[in-house]
Structure formats: C-alpha cells, structure tokens
Design a protein around this motif. Structure first.
Motif, short mmCIF file in Angstrom:
data_model
loop_
_atom_site.label_atom_id
_atom_site.label_comp_id
_atom_site.label_asym_id
_atom_site.label_seq_id
_atom_site.Cartn_x
_atom_site.Cartn_y
_atom_site.Cartn_z
N GLU A 170 -9.24 -36.93 -25.49
CA GLU A 170 -9.92 -37.94 -26.40
C GLU A 170 -8.91 -38.87 -26.94
N GLN B 299 -9.54 -33.19 -33.96
CA GLN B 299 -10.83 -33.40 -33.39
C GLN B 299 -11.63 -34.03 -34.25
N ALA C 236 -9.51 -41.95 -31.32
CA ALA C 236 -8.41 -41.45 -30.30
C ALA C 236 -7.19 -42.51 -30.76
N ASN D 185 -22.37 -32.22 -24.03
CA ASN D 185 -22.03 -31.66 -25.35
C ASN D 185 -22.58 -30.48 -25.87
N HIS E 192 -23.32 -40.35 -27.70
CA HIS E 192 -22.07 -39.60 -28.65
C HIS E 192 -21.28 -39.42 -27.78
N SER E 193 -20.74 -40.23 -26.73
CA SER E 193 -19.99 -39.80 -25.71
C SER E 193 -18.44 -40.19 -26.32
N TYR E 194 -17.52 -39.04 -25.57
CA TYR E 194 -16.07 -39.21 -26.09
C TYR E 194 -15.32 -39.74 -24.76
N ARG F 165 -13.26 -41.93 -22.35
CA ARG F 165 -12.31 -43.25 -22.81
C ARG F 165 -11.94 -44.10 -21.69
N GLY G 64 -12.63 -43.84 -28.07
CA GLY G 64 -13.37 -43.16 -27.40
C GLY G 64 -14.70 -43.93 -27.19
N HIS H 187 -17.74 -43.51 -28.28
CA HIS H 187 -18.76 -43.48 -29.37
C HIS H 187 -18.02 -44.34 -30.49
N GLN H 188 -16.66 -44.12 -30.69
CA GLN H 188 -15.92 -45.20 -31.72
C GLN H 188 -16.14 -46.63 -31.21
#
Lengths: 1111, 440
Positions: A845, A931, A935, B160, B309-311, B313, B322, B324-325
């Motif tokens: 990530e 965590q 990223a 998840n 809520h995926s990570y 990239r 990611g 979600h961000q």
C-alpha cells in the motif's frame, strides 16, 4: 465551542462505564424490584416524553421500538436495544438536536437507570457462555493444524479465499467462516495434495515436504548420512591420498569418507590416561565433553589398558601410555600405517558378482609362507662406469622373539634372459668372471629409526657381509643345499653386486622358513638397496609392509578382480598342517583384534554406488564397524530402521531386478555375463520377499491411517467412524484401485471431514449452560493459544479427565502452552489482528516512488511486531509494556532503519534501552505507524482514530454525509498536520476530529513508513506538541505514551482484555461478560499486569469452560 | 437421476438419512440450484433462443463527484467523464438515476454500505454476520441448474478482515451472498476460476469420498446445537452440491434447439497465482466472464473489481495513493482510476457484443450491471451509481436514462425484482421492496 465539547468528552467517558471500564465497581447492585419500580415511576415517563414519538411501535424509527417495553419484565426480555440506547444517549446523538432535550438532571436520571439496569442484568447473566457459532477452521488454523499433524511445513490454504472477521474483529468467528461448494472443492483438492505428501513406510507412514518418491528416499539417505556423520570423519579424501588404495574408474569424484576419526579419540583417551583414577564414569564424561562415542572410547580405553599381549599392540600401548593429547596425531599416523596394510578398498559397484568382493573395505593379510626377492640391477648409462650395488637382505624376528626363526634363502642368483643363471655362491667363490673380491661394505646409513625408542631387533645386529663360506649350512651346523643360505633372524645380509658382472641382470631368490627348524617361526624379509629403497620404519621389531593393489580392467564397463602385493610381508612357517602354523594363527588373531579396533573406515557414506559406470545395486550398506563400535542400542535400531525404510521407500529390491535384466541384455555373450547372472537368483529371491513385505505392510498403513485420523478428528473418533474409514479404503480396493491410491484417497477424505474442518461441540443435555467435555476444552485451549490442535500432552490430560477436574491442570497446561514457541501463533493471529497489522507482510500500500525501501523492509517490520508479542506471552510480560516497553527486536536491516548502530546480520536480537532511540511499545512499531498512514504521506486522522477506536475502544459518531475532500499531496508551505487542521476546522467535522486528530499529531515524529523524522514531507519542521481531548498537553510519542499510561490506563487495558476475551471465545463480548472483565482488571492490578493473569482468568471462566444449553 | 451402478446404493442411503434428520427442510440455499422440489426455472426465452445471462461488476468507494451522469437517449445520450468509456455502447445502455438502498443508510460508513448492495437486506452489526441472499445468487439458485457451474463469483482484491465501525469488513468485500449468513467466497485466482469452468477433475472416487464425509457429518448433526446445525448445513449442502455437479458432468448440451457458439475455452489456462499487474488481473477475469457466458458454462457472474474501503493502488495510472484515500482526494487521479474500472466494464460488453448468437449478440442476450456502494468518496449513498448494459434477450430496450430521483419507488431492490422477472423468477418481494420498476 467549549460547551458542546465538554459534553462530548464527559459523555464519551460515560460510554465506557458499560464495558470499557467500570467506575461503579463496588457500588451496590440494584435489585430488579427497585429497578422495576423506578422504571414505572421515572424511566418510562421520561421515555414517553423524549423518545417514543419516533421509537413507537408504529413509527419504529431506526428499527427501534421502545414502546413495547411496558414493564421491566419486557425490558429483560430484550436487553440489546437498551445497550444501544445507552450508547446513543452517552454519545449525545439522542434525542436529535431538533427535538426537545431533557434537562441535565433528567438525562442523568434516564442514563443512570439504564446503566444500573444493565449492570444488574450483567451480574444476573454473568458467565453466560454466549452464542458461539460452530467454527470452521480458518485458513491460518487449518494450516497450523495440518502442519502440526504432518510435522511438515505445508501451505495447503495458500489459494483459499481470504476470510472475514466477526465477533470482536477476529477471523476465528464461526459466523464469518462460510462454506460453499467451490470452497469444499478446494478442501478436497487440498486434502489430496496433503495426502500426496504421505510417505508409506513398512509399519506406517509419515509426511514429507515433497511429493516425489525420489525425494523421500533422499530424505532417508540424508538421515542415514547424518547419523554416519555424527561419528565418522566425512571429509572425503581425494584419490591417491593417504588411504588412497581405492581404485576406481575414470574421474569419479569419490573420496574416502566415513573414516574413523581416531586422533580425537586418542587425544581423549590420553586425557583419561593422565587422570589419577579411572572409572567408567570418567570415560562417559570425557566422551560427552568431546562429543565422542562413549562406546568406542570405552573400547579403546579397555584395549589400551588391558587385553592380551599383542605383537601389533604392545609397542603402541607403551607409546600411548606416555603420550600427551597433542601427540595423538603421531599415534594415529602409526595406526594409519597398519590400517593400510590390513585393509583394502574396492568398488562397491561390483559387489555381488561371481568372484567379486563382498565388501567395500576388506581385510587383507600380509602373511605369506614364502617371499620372492627380486631386484633388477640397471645397466650403467652409456660411456659411464657403473657403480656396485649394495643390497641388504633385512631379516627381522617380526617382533616376537627369534625362536624358530630360521630363514632359508633359496639359491640367490643373478638371472638374465637367454643367459645362464649365475649363482651367488659361485660368484662369491670367484667362479665367475670377477676378480674383484667382494669387500665388506661399510654401512652407509644409520638405521632410520634411531630416534625411536624401540627394541628393533635387526638393526642391533651388525650387517654380515655375505661370503662363500655361508652357503650350504644351517646355523646349527647341518648341511643344506650348497647354493642356498640359512640365517637365524635377526640378521642383515649385505651383498655387494659388482657392476661389471651384474649390470642388466636381476637378483632373484625365494625366502621361506626352514621347513624343519622354522615351521613355527615368523620373520619379515625385505631386500633394501642402498640409495634406491627407503629403509623400513621399524616399530616394536616389526615394520609395516607396503601394499599395492592393482585392478585388472576387463572391459570399459566392468572392472574385474584385484591383485594385492606386499613388500616386506610377514613370513610364517608352514607349520605341521600346511600353512596353518601356530605362529600364523597367533599373528592372525592379533591382526584381527587390531582390525576390529582400528578399521580405517566405519561406514560407506556414499551409500549409492557411483564407482562403476553401471551397477546393479541401488544402495550399498556397510556400516557394521560404526554400528558395533560407535552406536548405542537405540541408535543402532534407528539406523537399522532407516535402512529398512530406505529399501521400502525406494523399492530398490524391485528396481534392482530391472537393472539386472537390462545389464544382462547388454553383456549377453560377453565374458561378464556369467559373473552377473550369478546375481540373479539371490536378487530374485529378495524381490519376492520384498513383494511380500509390501503386501504385509498394507494393513499397517490402514491402521496407522485410522490412528492418524483419530488425531485429525480431535477427540471425535468413534469405533464406528474408524470402521467407516476402513470401509471406504476397502471399497476403493474392491473397485481395483491400487493400495497406494486407495490409501491416499482415504487419507484425503479425512481432511475433508467435518470433524476436521469444524470444531464440533456437543450441546449440553440440559437447557442450562453445561461444561464442555475434556476433549472440547482441550481444543478450545489449544485453538486459543496455538491456533491448532492439542498436542499429545494436552490430549492425554484431557483424556484422563484432568483438564476438566478443577483449575490446577488447566492452569498448568495454560502456563506450559504459553511458554511454548507455538504461542507465536497467538501473537500473530490475536495480537496482529487486534492491532490491525495482520498480514502486514505483503502490504503493497505504499508508493514505490515515495518509499522505495519499504518493500524490502515490510517483512522485517512485521517480524518485529510478532516477536514483540511472542515475547510478551512467552515470558509473561506486563501489559503496560505494550505502551512503555524499553525493548524490541531487530535484525540488521530494521536496526539500520531505526538508526541503531552495531547490529549485524539477519539474526534477530532483543534490544534493550530502545526508548533512547525514540521507540518502544506498540505506538512506535513500524507496522502500526505505517499501517495507519497513506501511501505517500502520514495521516494523523488514521493514527488518531486507531488509538481511539482500536486501543481505547471508543466509538466515534458516524461521519457526516458527504465529507469534504482532502488534497492528495500536501499543498506548498503546509505540513500534513496543517492540512488536517484545515479540514477538521470545518464545523461538520470538528466534533470527531477534535477527539482523534491531536492523538495523531503526537505521532507526527514518524513518517508514513514509521521512520523518525524532524521535518515533514514538504521540509517543514514537525510539530508534535498537542492537546488531548481532555485538555492535557503532551509532546510527541513519549507524551502520548505517558498520557495513555496515566490517564487512560484502565481504558486501554480493558480494551486489550476485551479483545483477548473476544478472541478466546470467538464471539462478540456481551453484557454478561462485564463481571469477568471487572475481575480480570482487578487481578491484573494485583499482579503487575502480567499477561498470563488475563489468560488464566479467561480460560478458567464459565464462558470458556461451558456451552449454552439446548434450546 | 442418472447414476452409475456402483454408486446407486449410496444415493439411496444418503437421501434416506438426510430425510431422516430433516436436512431437506433446513437447507439454506447456496450458490446453487434447487436440490429437491422446485422444477428448473426456464428463462422466458423459447428453447431455440439463447439464454439471458446476468453479470454484475462492482467497485467500491464511488466515483469522482459530479462526473457520474447521463442524459439524453439513444445515440444522443451524453455521458459524464466517469462513464465516458462506455460511450460507444450507449444504445445498449440503461442508466438509472436516483436509485438507493435504504438499508445501507442505516449503519455506519463503508462496510455497512456494501454487503447488502445486491440484496437490500438489513445488515447485522456488532460482530454478527447477516445480510440477504443477493440477486445474482437468487438467479443462480433458480436458473443456474441448467449449466455446469451455477455461478461465478470473482474478485480482484483480497477480502478485508477486521471490523470497521462495528460492522464486519466482510461486508465491504462481498456483494454476493449465497444465503443471508453466507457471503459467497470469492475466487481471486484467474487460473482457478478457469478450472472451475472447464476442469473436470472430479471422479467416481471423489464421489465416494463425499458420500463418506456426508454420512459422517450427518451423525454429528444430532448432538449439536440448532445454531451449529444451521452452520453445519452449509457444509452438508456444499458436499451435496458438489456431488450433484459430479453427477451432472456430461449432462451439458442437452438443451434443445440453442447451442452455445463455443464448446470449450478459446484462451489458454491463465498462469497460476495472482498476476502482479492489476490491469492484467482484471483483464483475465473479464475474459473469463465472457468465456463463461459464451460457452454457456454459467449464466451468472459477479466480478468485484475492488473492495469498498479498498487499498488497491494504481501507480501505472499515475495515482500514488490507495483507492480509499484517492476517493477522498477526489482529484484527476481518481477520475483516471474510475475510467479504468469502466473500461473493464466496456471491455466485457464489447466482447459480448462481438459474439453473434442468431440475430442478436451475446450482449443483447445479457444484462451486465455496474454499480458502486456510494456515489462519491464522501460516503454519500443517498443515490447510487447504477447502469446496465445489454438487452436481456430483447426484454430491455437500451439507450435510456431512467430517472427515479425524488420518486417514492426508487429502491435498488425494485430494480432487482424487475431484473428477476427477466429470468422468469417472479417474486412478490425482494429486500425492502414489493414493487417493480415499471420502466424496466
């Protein structure tokens, strides 16, 4: 601004009255009578005024109907809505802003009643085992269980779907573990794959990492070789080395390994010799100290200190007696000389053939009844005058005195092709052409062993110059053949051979003991030519003969017999019955004794013969010396067992037959055919025998499978089920599946079975909660602590009823299991899920552009966290250490990442004093920091939220709809913190962010992969000074740590215990668990917060030991 | 029932004991067809016509705000930037504006917005797992019995673990539910998905193994709690279902009239493991969906491109954060990722459209839905992004934008009722709805 915030702070404190921490501990619990009365008088009217408009039976907003609770009896029927109501009231979310609000007193009254009611209900229901849904083994448990069952690191669940969490957020909760047809097929396939790793053995089976029979045989070979290597010298000597009389074809890279490491033993034995009092115990102690075989050291000691006199050993014993440990090498070298004389090595590839040898290392005897003496005098080079040759015939008494030692030298003469022989007796009488009488020659050399303190018989005697008068008579005076000599040993007969008459001729004679007077004699006879032969090395009146071995090559594929020649062999008389003289027997016995004690090699470590281009034998065993001299009984039977297994697994007795037939075809009509065909009968006989062994072993496999399944089923096997297993196997056999296939399918079936895949527990017979059985409790315990099945010790304790008989055994097992390395799984499965860092290892990530180093570090980061928790459980650490530990675990890479000097290598070290490096505890682990970051940049929101929700168990209100967006990259001139402050300043957001962001700001000292930093991503200085929601001002990691330890300690600990309990029970923690959590907290305070206290309270609780009764 | 002589006695006994313990009654439906009882549901299509396939693609976290929209009709339809990749398919496209899932608004954010997207059922919180059988599985259970595999449930991101805001994150990772308590396990491995369609590994011996474990589990069923019995029934059903698949193997091709245009795979089996490259992973999964439909190996597929809520990239799209961000950043990088997802959707649609099945294309004989759990990264689920491509065998005219904003019947579950009709499954209610969408 300040007013609403104070409410939130105080209310969120109140929330934790319920489960997070208890401030009413010690307060008198309310009776249901009084609660009922107050419900009617106070609570119900308040509900009517403020709640029932929306939460009526008709409107039922948010699926909540409070109207139906007419009396306390109704309330007690369904407690859940009241827990929810309590939460909404404490969070200040209800009544909603636009509705009428109760006064502060009214709110306290309402809240107070609900809390007191819930406390009373918790007590009333305390110990309820709760609803625990049947658990399938999750992927991790499945994998650990398979590994513990098979003893092999298999990874059968690698391609299984990942599982979700239930209960308190762990993947071990039944209702989150679904089954489906496609998953079932995966289990079936996995079962078959596991079964493919089974290695069938003569009396059962085991598992291997490999599925290839070749590898299985190699594993056994490896075990055998490892056992060999324990006691033998395995560094292979090359060809032509010290013991290099092994003659093999071509460039086969075969050296001589498996040698007796005599020097070590002699050094140790010398140590014993220097001790004052010798006892058996001393030998054992010395052996242990030097990692030697006590058995051999003992034999060596016995032989060197006692035993019959021996012409080979006596001198050696004397030298050993005076030796110090550092003289062991010289002593070993002396033995090596005799080893070369007494043994030969040959190619194992030939063993078994007609006329071939039967061993790799064979005894060879230097005893002869006559010796050919030959020496060819080289012609002088052209134009040069040749020098006279001086030949010494050295005759010793062979170290055993000279009684009977009358040696006959038969007609010494000089011979040449096509010319008449010249007898030496004639030559010395001047009969031949010589006019130069033979002058006595001065001895030109000192005896070579002058430095040795030996009783060498021969060089004490001056050389006798041969003259004509010595021919034709026995030393006792009687006549013998006129051209022969008879000499009484010891003697040296010196012969000068004039160059003129001897050049180009060969000196020839035959030495034997005089048949009349020497039948019981023993001598050594060796011609030594001055300047040509090295003088023999004498020890104890004996010199070691030199041996040479010559193989004659018959074809390019098969070599044939060998010829052994000795120079300086021991000559014995023919005795009364042919060659079997008493002297000969005596010497043979001495040599046998010597061979038994000093074999040059103990075992054939090669095992697979590669010294011939083509061989019939698959494996060759020769380890009788090792077995006899070095091994204890248990080792000996293990070695035998390994050999039986090797044969069984490789099926070599059958494969050898194929090879044999193939070879016979190749050599058909060639001379080799006969010698190979001789192998046929024994090999076929062995083949038949082996087939029978295979058939005989089949029932053992099936029984071993049933026994194995009993372990797989973890206490649920019945005789009927065992019979069904056997039935399935026989069903396969009836349908003509071969044994191997039927066995493997039946084995696969065990891994698809419900008692393996599920943790089945019988429901108690009564409606009340009842204790689970011993096997069930053992399973609960081992899946809690080890994520796997009980080991033999726990199973035995369960079977004998000890685990369910009170606390003592249960606690003892718990302590034992916590100290076991398998508790690493509790660290991984529980602690890492609790911290939300589970499966951190493959975390992809992070942006490679921003953090190129992360990919290589994440595995180390994860390992640190796992080791930290493993240590906590294994060494019973304090739970406060989760926050303030001053130690962690690092290898070189992670130490480097943490800026710590002096750690080298891949090995993990415990490192104390870590706080001075700005680390320590879970807040400063690279895993948790990374965590809870984005990223590319840190996220104080994520970190703050993590501390709040995960570590403290707070529940934040739901975020507003359509939360405003944040910029991807931090705008110029802003730190991450300033960016967040911009966002959180908006009124819609402030409510929550004021609670979580400040916590995150304190951790801004760490970047997005958990590295300490001084400046933000945009190069601005980090500001980690912050104000907690309750107004406490703190600075950085240490400030946050102290704040949590001092101000929020109980809340933090209670949350940890709640999670541990939820993990142990595999369900959500419920109201009735509150008294248990209270109890754990109290015990922790009284016991230095040691983690085992919490574990013990959990495993001895009713929740853990009982199951809900039948409905 | 067709059985080999060897196995027939087992079938008899198995059935007998299952009846004996009442399993038949308690069976929750899995990703399977009806086992006993109901007759197979035939599509409304006549026998000589291709069957109607159902597909659903999902991505989490919504889309760039303000860029998911459509207006106009047919060739004149205009599409927002997120939908741009399906522009060439607009005449076969039905865009739904204003639909929502009321149950998804009741929980918290993310996980509670996804697990009931295809069921409209209430979600259990607090560590409990309960949703509703999703629309794809309802079709599979009633209609999937005609094919070798009842349904494919695929994903490109691992599920998840953990709990988020009091809801299991299982909900964020599963749109397909075989029963209210059984999130259908997802296949992430292209090779294994391929094998499920085309590998006939199961043998007579497997059947004996399954018989044995079924009999054994049934013995245990007696002494465990009713809650556990319910869970064990998942196992019993799965075993039974796999057995039936083995029995059914070879029964394919018994359809009258219509034949699929392809008998076997026209692509090589994908390599083992999960492809390193995300776009390759998604593309392989898309190919498998198309292949499954074209060979009529299954008629129901869901493909979860990522979790809510995926990570995940997407550095190859020049997006570093990611997913979600990214959704919270709501910038151009996010739009590129949105379009990348819709390109997968368009890819499947175009490939199906290239397959001629009589007068229609395979796309005309399908309904492929795309949806997300929220409209944008701000967690807003007041209305959901929903679009369907394909003609449902002539039952769904494309080129339309249907606007339900502000209307009383704007439920996702109403759309699902309408969709189920196209498969001959006429339910009175589904999820939180008892009405259909009249226009569908």
């Amino acid at each position: 601004m300040t007013a609403p915030r104070q409410i939130i702070v105080s209310l969120c404190t109140a929330l934790h009255l319920l489960l997070v921490y208890s401030v009413v501990a010690g307060a008198q619990p309310q009776t249901f009578d009084s609660l009922g009365a107050r419900y009617d008088q106070e609570t119900r009217p308040l509900l009517s005024r403020f709640c029932l408009e929306c939460h009526s039976t008709d409107a039922k907003e948010g699926d909540l109907d409070l109207e139906r609770f007419a009396t306390l009896a109704d309330v007690r029927q369904d407690t859940k809505p009241w827990q929810k109501a309590f939460e909404m009231l404490t969070l200040g979310e209800m009544p909603p802003e636009e509705s009428d609000q109760p006064s502060a007193d009214e709110r306290d009254q309402l809240l107070g009643w609900v809390r007191q009611y819930l406390d009373a209900e918790a007590l009333a229901q305390a110990g309820d085992p709760g609803p625990v849904v049947l658990r399938r083994l999750n992927n991790a448990e499945y994998t650990y269980t398979v590994r513990d069952l098979t003893g092999v690191e298999l990874d059968p669940a690698r391609e299984f779907p990942t599982e979700g969490a239930g209960g308190e957020g762990f993947t071990n909760v039944g209702n989150a573990l679904a089954m489906s047809p496609s998953l079932l097929v995966k289990y079936l396939d996995a079962g078959k794959k596991i079964a493919a790793h089974a290695v069938l053995l003569p009396d059962g089976f085991r598992f291997s990492t490999s599925t290839m029979p070749g590898d299985w045989a190699d594993e056994i070979l490896g075990d055998i070789r490892a056992l060999y290597a324990t006691y033998s010298d395995t560094v292979a000597l090359g060809l032509g080395s010290e013991l290099g009389n092994v003659n093999v074809h071509g460039d086969t890279p075969l050296g001589l390994a498996g040698r007796l490491p005599l020097e070590k033993y002699l050094a140790a034995a010398a140590t014993i010799a220097q001790q004052d009092e010798i006892q058996i115990g001393t030998v054992e102690t010395i052996a242990l100290k030097h990692e030697l075989s006590a058995s051999y050291l003992h034999s060596l000691w016995e032989t060197l200190t006692a035993g019959e006199p021996s012409f080979l050993l006596d001198g050696f014993r004397e030298r050993w007696r005076d030796a110090t440990p550092d003289e062991a090498a010289a002593l070993a070298a002396e033995v090596a000389g005799w080893q070369k004389t007494l043994f030969t090595f040959g190619p194992t590839g030939l063993i078994g053939r007609k006329g071939g040898r039967s061993r790799w290392m064979e005894a060879v005897s230097p005893l002869v009844t006559q010796v050919e003496l030959r020496y060819a005098v080289l012609p002088a080079a052209e134009g040069q005058e040749g020098a006279d040759t001086i030949l010494d015939i050295v005759i010793t008494d062979a170290g055993d005195g000279n009684e009977h030692d009358f040696v006959l030298l038969h007609q010494p003469r000089l011979v040449a092709a096509d010319m008449p022989d010249i007898l030496l007796s004639d030559l010395l009488q001047g009969g031949a052409d010589t006019n130069a009488p033979a002058d006595p020659a001065e001895p030109t050399e000192e005896p070579p062993t002058a430095t040795e303190p030996v009783e060498a018989a021969w060089h004490c005697v001056p050389p006798v110059v041969l003259d004509a008068s010595m021919f034709g008579k026995h030393p006792d005076g009687h006549e013998i053949d006129a051209h022969s000599l008879c000499v009484h040993a010891p003697a040296v007969i010196q012969i000068r051979l004039p160059a003129a008459s001897t050049a180009g001729r060969e000196f020839v004679s035959t030495a034997s003991l005089d048949p009349d007077t020497g039948a019981e004699g023993s001598v050594q006879v060796l011609p030594v030519v001055h300047g040509v032969h090295p003088p023999p090395v004498i020890r104890s009146g004996l010199f070691t003969p030199e041996m040479s071995v010559i193989y004659s090559v018959v074809s390019s594929i098969f070599s044939d017999h060998q010829t052994v020649r000795f120079r300086g062999a021991i000559l014995t008389g023919k005795g009364l019955a042919g060659e079997n003289s008493a002297a000969r027997r005596r010497i043979n016995e001495a040599m046998d004794e010597y061979r038994q004690l000093f074999p040059p090699a103990l075992c054939y470590t090669q095992i697979v013969p590669v010294d011939e281009v083509v061989t019939v034998l698959f494996h060759f065993r020769e380890d009788d010396h090792l077995s006899r001299l070095m091994l204890e009984d248990a080792q000996r039977s293990r070695l035998d067992r390994l050999w039986t297994e090797l044969q069984y697994v490789s099926e070599s007795p059958l494969k050898q037959l194929d090879t044999l037939e193939l070879q016979l075809e190749v050599v058909l009509g060639n001379p080799q055919y006969d010698s190979i065909v001789a192998m046929r009968e024994p090999l076929y006989a062995r083949g038949d025998e082996f087939r029978q062994e295979l058939t005989d072993s089949e029932p053992h496999h099936l029984e071993a499978l049933v026994e194995f399944a009993t372990r797989v089923y973890r206490g649920r096997m019945t005789e009927l089920m065992a019979e069904q297993l056997r039935g399935l196997y026989h069903q396969f056999r009836d349908h003509e599946l071969p044994h191997d296939e039927a066995f493997r399918l039946t084995l696969a079936r065990v891994f698809v079975a419900s008692p393996f895949l599920y943790r089945l527990e019988d429901v108690p017979a009564e409606t009340e909660p009842g204790p689970v059985s011993g096997a069930e409790l053992a399973n609960r315990l081992s899946y809690f602590l080890w994520s796997s099945l009980p080991d033999a010790e726990l199973s035995a304790a369960a079977e004998e009823g000890r685990v369910t008989a009170g606390d003592t055994e249960l606690l003892a097992q718990t302590q034992r299991m916590l100290h076991d390395p398998r508790v690493r799984r509790l660290a991984t499965e529980f602690a890492c899920q609790y911290l939300h860092i589970y499966d951190f290892d493959p975390l992809a990530e992070k942006s490679e552009t921003h953090f190129p180093e992360f990919a290589d570090l994440r595995g180390d980061m994860y390992e640190e966290s796992i080791l930290f928790f493993t240590d906590l459980f294994q060494n019973d650490g304090s739970l406060l250490g989760l926050l303030n530990a001053d130690h962690t675990f690092v290898n070189d890479r992670l130490a480097d990442f943490y800026g710590i000097q002096g750690i080298e290598g891949d090995v993990w070290h415990r490192l104390d004093g870590i706080q001075q490096h700005g680390r320590g505890g879970i807040l400063a682990l690279a895993t948790t920091l990374a965590q809870q970051s984005g990223a590319t940049r840190t996220s104080p929101i994520l970190r703050g939220n993590w501390v709040s929700e995960v570590l403290l168990g707070e529940r934040l209100p739901r975020p507003p709809k359509d939360v405003p967006q944040l910029a991807d990259t931090v705008p110029e001139g802003l730190t991450e913190r300033q960016l967040i402050e911009l966002h959180s300043g908006q009124p819609a957001c402030a409510k929550c962010h004021e609670r979580i962001d400040p916590i995150g700001f304190a951790l801004e000292e760490f970047d997005a992969i958990g590295r300490r930093r001084e400046t933000s991503a945009s190069g601005l200085p980090i500001d980690s000074h912050t104000r907690m929601p309750d107004g406490t001002e703190i600075e950085g990691l240490s400030g946050l740590r102290d704040y949590l330890l001092q101000t929020r300690r109980d809340q933090f600990l209670r949350q940890f215990c709640r999670k541990l309990l939820g993990y142990a029970l595999a369900r959500e923690v419920q109201l009735s668990d509150k008294p248990l959590l209270d109890d754990i907290m109290e015990k922790l305070r009284a016991n230095d917060y040691r983690v085992s206290v919490a574990v013990e309270q959990i495993v001895t609780s009713d929740q853990f030991r009982k199951a809900r009764g039948k409905e | 029932m067709k059985t080999s002589p060897i196995m027939s006695s087992h079938h008899f006994s198995r059935r007998t004991f299952l009846r004996g313990v009442g399993v038949t009654m308690a069976l929750p439906w899995l990703e399977s067809r009806t086992v006993w009882g109901d007759a197979p549901v035939q599509t409304v299509q006549p026998n000589n016509q291709a069957p109607v396939r159902f597909g659903a693609l999902f991505s989490g976290n919504g889309f760039r705000s303000g860029e998911w929209w459509a207006k106009g009709a047919g060739q004149e339809m205009e599409l927002g930037k997120v939908l741009a990749p399906v522009t060439d398919l607009r005449e076969k496209l039905t865009v739904f504006n204003g639909l929502f899932n009321a149950e998804a608004l009741k929980g918290n954010i993310h996980s509670s917005q996804t697990g009931n997207l295809l069921s409209g059922a209430p979600l259990a919180s607090g560590g409990e797992i309960r949703s509703g059988t999703s629309v794809d599985q309802v079709i599979a259970q009633r209609y999937g019995r005609s094919t070798k595999v009842p349904s494919l449930v695929l994903g490109c991101e691992r599920s998840n673990a953990g709990i988020h805001k009091n809801y299991s994150m299982l909900y964020s990772s599963h749109i397909s539910w075989s029963s209210p308590t059984t999130p259908t396990p997802l296949e992430l491995y292209p090779a294994l998905a391929f094998d499920r369609l085309f590998k006939d590994g199961a043998t007579r011996s497997d059947q004996s193994v399954l018989d044995a474990v079924l009999a054994e589990a049934t013995q245990f069923r007696r002494n465990i709690s009713s809650m556990d019995q319910h869970k064990l029934d998942e196992y019993l059903n799965s075993v039974r279902e796999v057995e039936q698949r083995i029995e059914r193997a070879g029964d394919n091709g018994e359809l009258q009239g219509w034949r699929p245009t392809l008998d076997g795979p026209n692509m090589p089996r994908p390599a083992d493991g999960i492809p390193q490259d995300l776009s390759e992973h998604m593309r392989l999964m898309c190919d498998i969906v198309v292949l499954a439909f074209q060979t009529d190996t299954t008629r129901v597929c869901t493909l979860k491109l990522n979790n809510d809520h995926s990570y995940l990239r997407f550095p190859e799209l020049d997006a570093n954060e990611g997913h979600h961000q990214l959704s919270h950043n709501n910038d151009d990088a996010y739009l590129r990722v949105n379009q990348f997802f819709l390109e997968q959707y368009a890819y499947i649609a175009r490939k199906l459209d290239e397959i001629q099945e009589g007068e229609r294309t395979a796309l005309d004989n399908s309904m492929i839905m795309y949806c997300s759990s929220m409209m944008s990264g701000g967690h807003d689920a007041g209305q959901l992004p929903v679009v369907v491509v394909g003609g449902a065998g002539g039952q769904l005219p494309g080129g339309r934008v249907l606007d339900y904003a502000g209307q009383p019947n704007r439920k996702m579950a109403s759309l699902f009722l309408s969709i189920l009709d196209k498969y001959g499954i006429r339910l009175d209610e589904f999820g939180d709805s008892a009405e259909r969408l009249d226009e569908v």
